[in-house]
Design a protein around this motif. Structure first.
Motif, PDB file in Angstrom:
ATOM      1  N   LEU A 251       1.010  -1.129   0.112  1.00  0.00           N
ATOM      2  CA  LEU A 251       0.044  -0.035   0.084  1.00  0.00           C
ATOM      3  C   LEU A 251       1.055   1.200  -0.102  1.00  0.00           C
ATOM      4  N   MET A 252       0.822   1.966  -1.162  1.00  0.00           N
ATOM      5  CA  MET A 252       1.974   3.181  -1.327  1.00  0.00           C
ATOM      6  C   MET A 252       0.998   4.406  -1.590  1.00  0.00           C
ATOM      7  N   GLU A 253       1.219   5.522  -1.302  1.00  0.00           N
ATOM      8  CA  GLU A 253       0.664   6.813  -1.229  1.00  0.00           C
ATOM      9  C   GLU A 253       1.729   7.713  -1.880  1.00  0.00           C
TER      10      GLU A 253
ATOM     11  N   ILE B 272      -1.872   9.984  -5.408  1.00  0.00           N
ATOM     12  CA  ILE B 272      -2.123   8.393  -5.920  1.00  0.00           C
ATOM     13  C   ILE B 272      -1.833   7.438  -4.804  1.00  0.00           C
ATOM     14  N   ILE B 273      -2.867   6.367  -4.853  1.00  0.00           N
ATOM     15  CA  ILE B 273      -2.978   5.074  -3.910  1.00  0.00           C
ATOM     16  C   ILE B 273      -2.726   4.163  -4.503  1.00  0.00           C
ATOM     17  N   ILE B 274      -1.563   3.305  -4.436  1.00  0.00           N
ATOM     18  CA  ILE B 274      -1.251   2.135  -5.055  1.00  0.00           C
ATOM     19  C   ILE B 274      -1.506   0.952  -4.106  1.00  0.00           C
ATOM     20  N   ASP B 275      -2.497   0.175  -4.538  1.00  0.00           N
ATOM     21  CA  ASP B 275      -3.009  -1.081  -3.459  1.00  0.00           C
ATOM     22  C   ASP B 275      -2.727  -2.410  -4.261  1.00  0.00           C
ATOM     23  N   ILE B 276      -1.831  -3.292  -3.977  1.00  0.00           N
ATOM     24  CA  ILE B 276      -1.285  -4.542  -4.587  1.00  0.00           C
ATOM     25  C   ILE B 276      -1.504  -5.755  -3.307  1.00  0.00           C
ATOM     26  N   PRO B 277      -2.362  -6.634  -3.509  1.00  0.00           N
ATOM     27  CA  PRO B 277      -2.801  -7.353  -2.412  1.00  0.00           C
ATOM     28  C   PRO B 277      -1.654  -8.204  -1.695  1.00  0.00           C
ATOM     29  N   LYS B 278      -0.607  -8.390  -2.575  1.00  0.00           N
ATOM     30  CA  LYS B 278       0.630  -9.397  -2.110  1.00  0.00           C
ATOM     31  C   LYS B 278       1.953  -8.725  -2.478  1.00  0.00           C
ATOM     32  N   ASN B 279       2.948  -9.144  -1.811  1.00  0.00           N
ATOM     33  CA  ASN B 279       4.315  -8.644  -2.211  1.00  0.00           C
ATOM     34  C   ASN B 279       5.187  -9.764  -2.737  1.00  0.00           C
ATOM     35  N   ILE B 280       4.948 -10.869  -2.648  1.00  0.00           N
ATOM     36  CA  ILE B 280       5.612 -12.069  -2.945  1.00  0.00           C
ATOM     37  C   ILE B 280       4.736 -12.937  -4.106  1.00  0.00           C
ATOM     38  N   PHE B 281       5.487 -13.220  -5.363  1.00  0.00           N
ATOM     39  CA  PHE B 281       4.917 -14.015  -6.381  1.00  0.00           C
ATOM     40  C   PHE B 281       5.712 -14.935  -6.986  1.00  0.00           C
ATOM     41  N   GLU B 282       4.995 -15.974  -7.335  1.00  0.00           N
ATOM     42  CA  GLU B 282       5.985 -17.067  -8.314  1.00  0.00           C
ATOM     43  C   GLU B 282       5.671 -16.581  -9.468  1.00  0.00           C
ATOM     44  N   LEU B 283       6.553 -17.187 -10.449  1.00  0.00           N
ATOM     45  CA  LEU B 283       6.745 -16.804 -11.878  1.00  0.00           C
ATOM     46  C   LEU B 283       5.316 -16.890 -12.661  1.00  0.00           C
ATOM     47  N   LYS B 284       4.522 -18.027 -12.286  1.00  0.00           N
ATOM     48  CA  LYS B 284       3.259 -18.141 -12.981  1.00  0.00           C
ATOM     49  C   LYS B 284       2.191 -17.386 -12.652  1.00  0.00           C
TER      50      LYS B 284
ATOM     51  N   VAL C 152      -4.766  -2.310  -7.644  1.00  0.00           N
ATOM     52  CA  VAL C 152      -5.592  -1.146  -7.744  1.00  0.00           C
ATOM     53  C   VAL C 152      -4.866   0.277  -7.717  1.00  0.00           C
ATOM     54  N   ILE C 153      -5.085   1.277  -8.717  1.00  0.00           N
ATOM     55  CA  ILE C 153      -4.493   2.572  -8.547  1.00  0.00           C
ATOM     56  C   ILE C 153      -5.713   3.652  -8.439  1.00  0.00           C
ATOM     57  N   ASN C 154      -5.503   4.246  -7.426  1.00  0.00           N
ATOM     58  CA  ASN C 154      -6.574   5.182  -7.029  1.00  0.00           C
ATOM     59  C   ASN C 154      -6.087   6.371  -7.098  1.00  0.00           C
ATOM     60  N   PHE C 155      -6.668   7.332  -8.188  1.00  0.00           N
ATOM     61  CA  PHE C 155      -6.216   8.929  -8.279  1.00  0.00           C
ATOM     62  C   PHE C 155      -7.367   9.583  -7.450  1.00  0.00           C
ATOM     63  N   SER C 156      -6.916   9.860  -6.249  1.00  0.00           N
ATOM     64  CA  SER C 156      -7.766  10.495  -5.138  1.00  0.00           C
ATOM     65  C   SER C 156      -7.554  12.158  -5.349  1.00  0.00           C
ATOM     66  N   LEU C 157      -6.658  12.538  -5.959  1.00  0.00           N
ATOM     67  CA  LEU C 157      -6.582  13.877  -6.358  1.00  0.00           C
ATOM     68  C   LEU C 157      -5.877  14.327  -7.494  1.00  0.00           C
ATOM     69  N   ILE C 158      -6.621  15.161  -8.602  1.00  0.00           N
ATOM     70  CA  ILE C 158      -5.689  15.315  -9.630  1.00  0.00           C
ATOM     71  C   ILE C 158      -5.981  16.697 -10.049  1.00  0.00           C
ATOM     72  N   LYS C 159      -5.035  17.566  -9.873  1.00  0.00           N
ATOM     73  CA  LYS C 159      -4.936  18.988 -10.371  1.00  0.00           C
ATOM     74  C   LYS C 159      -3.913  19.330 -11.170  1.00  0.00           C
ATOM     75  N   MET C 160      -3.506  18.305 -12.062  1.00  0.00           N
ATOM     76  CA  MET C 160      -2.270  18.682 -12.919  1.00  0.00           C
ATOM     77  C   MET C 160      -2.746  17.579 -14.231  1.00  0.00           C
ATOM     78  N   THR C 161      -2.010  18.015 -15.273  1.00  0.00           N
ATOM     79  CA  THR C 161      -2.214  17.237 -16.689  1.00  0.00           C
ATOM     80  C   THR C 161      -1.327  16.038 -16.637  1.00  0.00           C
TER      81      THR C 161
ATOM     82  N   ILE D 164      -8.340   2.428 -11.227  1.00  0.00           N
ATOM     83  CA  ILE D 164      -7.899   1.639 -12.232  1.00  0.00           C
ATOM     84  C   ILE D 164      -7.305   0.336 -11.875  1.00  0.00           C
ATOM     85  N   ARG D 165      -8.028  -0.770 -12.310  1.00  0.00           N
ATOM     86  CA  ARG D 165      -7.782  -2.018 -11.966  1.00  0.00           C
ATOM     87  C   ARG D 165      -6.852  -2.695 -13.010  1.00  0.00           C
ATOM     88  N   GLY D 166      -5.707  -3.342 -12.386  1.00  0.00           N
ATOM     89  CA  GLY D 166      -4.983  -4.011 -13.653  1.00  0.00           C
ATOM     90  C   GLY D 166      -4.354  -5.210 -13.118  1.00  0.00           C
TER      91      GLY D 166
END
Length: 260
Positions: free
Chosen positions: A173-175, A184-196, A202-211, A254-256
Motif C-alpha cells: 500500500l503506497m501513497e 495516488i494510492i497504489i494497492d497490491i494485495p501481496k508482495n511475493i509472487f511465483e513466476l506463473k 488497484v491505482i486510486n487517483f484521489s486528487l488530480i490538479k495537473m495534466t 484503475i484495476r490492472g
C-alpha cells in the motif's frame, strides 16, 4: 583454450578433440544468453532437467595426431555460482565426478558412457545480468595428476520439481504524489509472487490538479551481490505495460493485472 594452457604453464597442449553427447530425446530446453564466435550476444538452447533426474550421456575422445599420453580422463557434474564481471571468484556449491579412464596412452577414438544418478541438485538455474547459478558437465584430460591439459564444458538447465515453501506475503500500500496537485494510492494485495502468478492491483487517483500524459507499469529485476556498502546492484527492466493514456479524473480507480 589457449589462455587455459598458458595459465597452466604448458607450451604445447594435447592435440585431442572432446565431445559430450547427452541423452536428450524429447527433452525440453531453455534458452540462455551466450556469445558466438564473432563476440556477438546470442541465445542458445540447453537441455532442461529436474532436480533429482538422472543425467546420462556419452563422452567421446578423439586423438588427432598420433598417440596421447595422459594421467587420466575425468568427467564431472558441477554446480557453480559465477559472478559475470569477475569481481569475485566462482564458487562451486556441488560436484560429482567420475574417472572414466586411468592413466595411459590413447591411440584411437574412444567412447565412454557416463551417468549421474540420484544426485540432488539444490538450486534452480539462473542466468542473470550480474551472476549466474549454473550446472555444467566438465570433461578433462589430465597431463599430470592435478592439472587439466584439455577440457570441454557443457551447460545444462535445472529446475526443481518440488513445491518450495513460500514466505508469508504482505500487501503493498503506497501513497505518492505532489502536495495539493496529485495524490495516488497504489494497492497490491501481496508482495511475493511465483513466476506463473498474475500481478493484480488497484491505482486510486484521489486528487488530480495537473495534466498527466500517460502512466506505465514497469517490472524491474534487481540483482544484489554482497551486503552493505560493498554490495553490487544491477537493475534490468523485464517488462512494462501501459496503465493509461491521458489524464484521469478525481476519484477514478484503475484495476490492472499482469502475467509474467
Amino acid at each position: 583454450m589457449k589462455d587455459l594452457v598458458k595459465k597452466l604453464g604448458f607450451s604445447k597442449p594435447m592435440d585431442v578433440g572432446i565431445e559430450i553427447l547427452l541423452d536428450e530425446e524429447d527433452r525440453k530446453t531453455i534458452s540462455i544468453p551466450s556469445v558466438n564466435e564473432n563476440s556477438e550476444n546470442i541465445f542458445r538452447k540447453i537441455p532442461l532437467y529436474t532436480g533429482e533426474e538422472d543425467i546420462k550421456g556419452k563422452l567421446i575422445i578423439r586423438p588427432r595426431s598420433g598417440k596421447v599420453d595422459h594421467s587420466g580422463i575425468r568427467i564431472r557434474l558441477v554446480g557453480v555460482i559465477e559472478v559475470v564481471n569477475g569481481s569475485q571468484p566462482d564458487s562451486e556449491f556441488m560436484t560429482n565426478g567420475q574417472d572414466v579412464e586411468p592413466a595411459g596412452v590413447l591411440f584411437d577414438q574412444k567412447q565412454y558412457d557416463f551417468s549421474f544418478t540420484g544426485f540432488q541438485k539444490p538450486y534452480d538455474s539462473f542466468y542473470g545480468t550480474s551472476f549466474r547459478i549454473k550446472y555444467v558437465i566438465r570433461a578433462g584430460i589430465y597431463k599430470n595428476r592435478n592439472d587439466i591439459d584439455v577440457y570441454k564444458e557443457f551447460d545444462i538447465g535445472v529446475i526443481s520439481p518440488l513445491k518450495k515453501a513460500i514466505p508469508a506475503s504482505q500487501p503493498i500500500l503506497m501513497e505518492v504524489g505532489i502536495d495539493n496537485l496529485l495524490n495516488i494510492i497504489i494497492d497490491i494485495p501481496k508482495n511475493i509472487f511465483e513466476l506463473k502468478d498474475f500481478i493484480e492491483g488497484v491505482i486510486n487517483f484521489s486528487l488530480i490538479k495537473m495534466t498527466i500524459q500517460k502512466m506505465d507499469f514497469l517490472i524491474i529485476r534487481k540483482e544484489i551481490i554482497g551486503i552493505g556498502d560493498k554490495a553490487i546492484i544491477q537493475t534490468e527492466e523485464v517488462n512494462s505495460f501501459e496503465v493509461m493514456d491521458g489524464s484521469p479524473i478525481n476519484g477514478i480507480l484503475i484495476r490492472g493485472s499482469h502475467s509474467n
